[in-house]
Each structure stands twice: as C-alpha cells, then as structure tokens.
Design a protein around this motif. Sequence first.
Motif, mmCIF file in Angstrom:
data_model
loop_
_atom_site.group_PDB
_atom_site.id
_atom_site.type_symbol
_atom_site.label_atom_id
_atom_site.label_comp_id
_atom_site.label_asym_id
_atom_site.label_seq_id
_atom_site.Cartn_x
_atom_site.Cartn_y
_atom_site.Cartn_z
ATOM 1 N N PRO A 1 0.439 26.363 -8.319
ATOM 2 C CA PRO A 1 1.394 27.222 -9.506
ATOM 3 C C PRO A 1 2.509 26.277 -9.847
ATOM 4 N N GLU A 2 2.904 25.312 -9.057
ATOM 5 C CA GLU A 2 4.125 24.399 -9.306
ATOM 6 C C GLU A 2 4.070 22.900 -9.504
ATOM 7 N N HIS A 3 2.495 22.889 -9.643
ATOM 8 C CA HIS A 3 2.365 21.314 -9.981
ATOM 9 C C HIS A 3 2.697 20.806 -11.621
ATOM 10 N N ALA A 4 2.672 21.557 -12.543
ATOM 11 C CA ALA A 4 3.304 21.073 -13.715
ATOM 12 C C ALA A 4 4.749 20.971 -13.498
ATOM 13 N N SER A 5 5.605 21.757 -13.049
ATOM 14 C CA SER A 5 7.191 21.546 -12.822
ATOM 15 C C SER A 5 7.298 20.302 -12.032
ATOM 16 N N MET A 6 6.626 20.098 -10.739
ATOM 17 C CA MET A 6 6.799 19.094 -9.786
ATOM 18 C C MET A 6 6.517 17.758 -10.661
ATOM 19 N N LYS A 7 5.439 17.487 -11.387
ATOM 20 C CA LYS A 7 5.233 16.671 -12.044
ATOM 21 C C LYS A 7 6.202 16.159 -13.223
ATOM 22 N N GLU A 8 6.811 17.107 -13.901
ATOM 23 C CA GLU A 8 8.025 17.242 -14.768
ATOM 24 C C GLU A 8 9.086 16.540 -13.981
ATOM 25 N N TRP A 9 9.413 17.214 -12.994
ATOM 26 C CA TRP A 9 10.539 16.823 -12.176
ATOM 27 C C TRP A 9 10.274 15.237 -11.840
ATOM 28 N N ALA A 10 9.230 15.009 -11.206
ATOM 29 C CA ALA A 10 8.876 13.467 -10.707
ATOM 30 C C ALA A 10 9.312 12.707 -11.882
ATOM 31 N N GLU B 1 1.047 -1.291 0.153
ATOM 32 C CA GLU B 1 0.154 -0.129 0.141
ATOM 33 C C GLU B 1 0.824 1.298 0.094
ATOM 34 N N GLY B 2 0.519 2.254 -0.726
ATOM 35 C CA GLY B 2 1.045 3.542 -0.548
ATOM 36 C C GLY B 2 2.431 3.724 -1.690
ATOM 37 N N ASP B 3 2.449 4.620 -2.068
ATOM 38 C CA ASP B 3 3.679 4.986 -3.046
ATOM 39 C C ASP B 3 4.798 5.682 -2.018
ATOM 40 N N ALA B 4 5.833 5.179 -2.407
ATOM 41 C CA ALA B 4 7.245 5.675 -1.815
ATOM 42 C C ALA B 4 7.663 6.914 -2.475
ATOM 43 N N PRO B 5 8.467 7.686 -1.622
ATOM 44 C CA PRO B 5 8.928 9.055 -2.204
ATOM 45 C C PRO B 5 9.739 8.888 -3.363
ATOM 46 N N PRO B 6 9.807 9.863 -4.170
ATOM 47 C CA PRO B 6 10.828 10.095 -5.181
ATOM 48 C C PRO B 6 12.210 10.219 -4.655
ATOM 49 N N GLU B 7 13.148 9.762 -5.557
ATOM 50 C CA GLU B 7 14.541 10.044 -5.156
ATOM 51 C C GLU B 7 14.703 11.526 -4.868
ATOM 52 N N ASP B 8 15.638 12.018 -4.050
ATOM 53 C CA ASP B 8 16.234 13.469 -3.528
ATOM 54 C C ASP B 8 15.182 14.386 -3.540
ATOM 55 N N CYS B 9 14.055 13.927 -2.877
ATOM 56 C CA CYS B 9 13.108 15.116 -2.666
ATOM 57 C C CYS B 9 13.169 15.785 -1.392
ATOM 58 N N GLY B 10 14.112 15.515 -0.697
ATOM 59 C CA GLY B 10 14.431 16.100 0.509
ATOM 60 C C GLY B 10 13.924 15.722 1.832
ATOM 61 N N GLY B 11 13.983 14.435 1.957
ATOM 62 C CA GLY B 11 13.487 13.674 3.323
ATOM 63 C C GLY B 11 12.021 13.997 3.468
ATOM 64 N N GLU B 12 11.574 13.763 4.716
ATOM 65 C CA GLU B 12 10.371 13.839 5.107
ATOM 66 C C GLU B 12 9.428 15.090 4.799
ATOM 67 N N PRO B 13 10.215 16.315 5.116
ATOM 68 C CA PRO B 13 9.658 17.549 4.974
ATOM 69 C C PRO B 13 9.298 17.730 3.280
ATOM 70 N N GLY B 14 10.547 17.418 2.340
ATOM 71 C CA GLY B 14 10.428 17.528 1.268
ATOM 72 C C GLY B 14 9.254 16.464 0.430
ATOM 73 N N PHE B 15 9.259 15.263 1.172
ATOM 74 C CA PHE B 15 8.100 14.560 0.579
ATOM 75 C C PHE B 15 6.939 15.065 0.807
ATOM 76 N N GLN B 16 6.603 15.763 2.028
ATOM 77 C CA GLN B 16 5.122 16.258 2.431
ATOM 78 C C GLN B 16 4.903 17.444 1.417
ATOM 79 N N TYR C 1 9.889 8.577 -11.171
ATOM 80 C CA TYR C 1 8.933 8.165 -10.049
ATOM 81 C C TYR C 1 7.483 7.677 -10.845
ATOM 82 N N ARG C 2 7.310 6.563 -10.015
ATOM 83 C CA ARG C 2 6.046 5.730 -10.225
ATOM 84 C C ARG C 2 5.197 5.270 -9.123
ATOM 85 N N GLY C 3 3.867 5.243 -9.400
ATOM 86 C CA GLY C 3 3.213 4.595 -8.306
ATOM 87 C C GLY C 3 3.338 3.194 -7.985
#
Length: 379
Positions: A350-359, A323-338, A364-366
């Motif tokens: 406003p950062e949704h598109a750029s964050m999706k492209e970065w992922a 269950e659940g998707d793990a964090p993406p690589e290099d996202c900055g630990g728990e604060p970055g994952f949140q 990153y995949r579910g």
Amino acid sequence: MKIHGTKKLLDAITFEVTVDSTNEEENELYAWHANLLTIDRRKTLVLMNNSSRYVVVLHGLKAKEFKNLDQVIQEAIRKTFRAERIREEVIDRYLKEAGPVSFHKTKNRSFVAQLNKTCDNIWFGSRDLDPDSLINTEVAKRASRWLVGVGKKEMVRPYEELRKDLTAMAGEAIFTTNAAVMKISMPFEGLSIWRRVLVPLELPLTGFHDMLQILFGWTNSHLHEFYVFDQTEAVEPYPHFSPYHVTGDYKPVLNIVMDEELMSHPKEVDRVLEENIMLSDVVPKYTVMKYIYDFGDNWQHEIIVENIVNDGPVESPVCLDGEGDAPPEDCGGEPGFQEFLDVMGEPSHPEHASMKEWAAGQLYRGFDKGLVNHRLRGI
C-alpha cells in the motif's frame, strides 16, 4: 604572462599598465583576463585564462597582496594547478614559459563578456568562498567545470581544455602515474553493495570524499569523516563500527575530519583536518580505511586497497566495477533501508507508490557505472 585587467582592477594596482605597441600575436595560454569584485566586503580577484577559460579565484586581497600582486597571481596559478593534480614539473614549465607578470587593458569584448559571466557565477556561489583562504582552489575548480562557450567552438568545460593545452605544451603526460585499486563496500547483512575503483594517489582527501559521494549516489548533504586502520594489529571490534565489518578487526590509528568543529570533539585516536591530507599521505602505508557519511543514518563504507599500480597517468578516478544500489538519503539507517527495500520490492504494497515518489524526490537512482564515470571525470 599578460594579465588583461578591467578598469576596476587596474585602478587598484600600483603596477604600470603596459601598452601593447606591436601587432605580435600573443600565446593565449599565457594570457589571462581579470576582474576585481567585492564579495562580503572582501576584495576578490577572478582570473580567466584566455585559451581554456580556466578560472583562478583569490578572495580577501589586502594591501600587502596588491603590492605584490604579480607574485600572488603566480602563486595562485601554481596552487590551483596543483589542486588539479598537475605535475609540479609541468607547472614550473608553464610559469617559466609564461614569463613575468605584466598588466594590460582588457583585450576584447568577447573575453570581457565571458569574464563577466564567470564573475556572476562566482558571485552567486559566494557562500562557498573560504574567508580563511586567499587562494580558493575548490571554488576555482568548480567554476572551471561549468560549460562555457569559447569563440566559435562548441560548449566546453575549461578544466578539460586546460588539460589539453598543458599536455600540448609539455609534450608528455601532465599527471602522475601512481594509483591504487580499491574495493569500497557498504557492509549490510544479506546485501552486496560495493564499487571497485582506480584512484590517483595524488588526490586530496577532499577529492576522495567527492569520489565516494559519486560512487554511492550521495548528495553531500551531511557530515562525514574517515578512519585509517593499522591492519597489522588485531583488536576487539571498535565500538562505533558494526561487528561484521572487516575494519572492526583492526586498530584505528587516525581520524580525518572535515572541519574545525569536529576537531574539538573528544577523541580516542589522533585526529587531523581533511583539507591538510593527500591520499598519498595515507596510502599505501595503510591499506584499510573507513568512510562514514551522515552521522544520523551512520552510513559506513569499508575501503580496502587491493593493489598499487604505476601503469600510466591517471587523470581522474575510474569506477572499474560495482554491484548493488546504495541507500537513498535520509531513509533512517539500516532499519529504514531494509523497510525501503521491502516496500519498493513489492508493487502491491500500500505504500509502494508513495515510497517511489519519495525516492524520486531524494534523487535516488540505481547504480549506473557509465553515469558514475562521467561524473568522476570532473574530479
């Protein structure tokens, strides 16, 4: 056991080259093609099984090994098959039925062409060769998982073909039956990220690490280590671990690290190298472990052994549930994952598109149990 060597190999050995004087058809399972390369100024022998195209690699051969090359080859096959978790009785039978090593000229152009492709792959991946180990089992295993063409058959993976061949030879299961059911969780407040997996106990800790990388979608881009806990003795939470982790309630008794550099760090508990440990050395004596990946982001994985089973041979780890998707690589630990979850969960951000492209750039995949199990079969 027939070793069909290239001219470069046959010129380097002192053994007599046997000339096949009969038309008797040989058993391809007990025959290998071999070539000698020089990689990083070290003599490297690449063996390819005629039947399965399975690969065995020796790196750093010296004069003393060439004098006893027949014995060295037999030991390399034994050690590499053992790394594939083949039962010792099956390996003994294979080597006995294969018989003494004899050296021959290469058999045909088709085998030589496939051997040359294999050697090219070993060459291009030479950074993975261990200069301190003559028998490079991990490189051999990796090379034996590439798709190859075998005669008129479809593309196959040599390790799968080897398993079929050895099973037919033995007439019984070639893997041990001892396994553990484990639940592996990434404890975050308010999130449920876990996998339940069936794991063969005769698995090197290096393979256990590979399994964990696949289960949680990591890319093996950072350092890692294991802690083993004595679950019979409750202690104050260990300073390196979050207080809401179950393992924080137990005493760490062993730290398993990935390389010599980490061995030199100041230690609070006994420390050993990962390459020297089998999962069976730890489980079922201990049933609580922790896997830490990426010392910067500090991704902690809590491992609980739920059950030991002996119901039948287990070829490779199997993900039973999750269950659940793990964090993406290099996202900055728990604060970055949140922050990542907040942005990805709000399409109008406003950062949704750029964050999706970065992922996507982070691969990153579910969580996909089918894809996970497909990849686990290669361990």
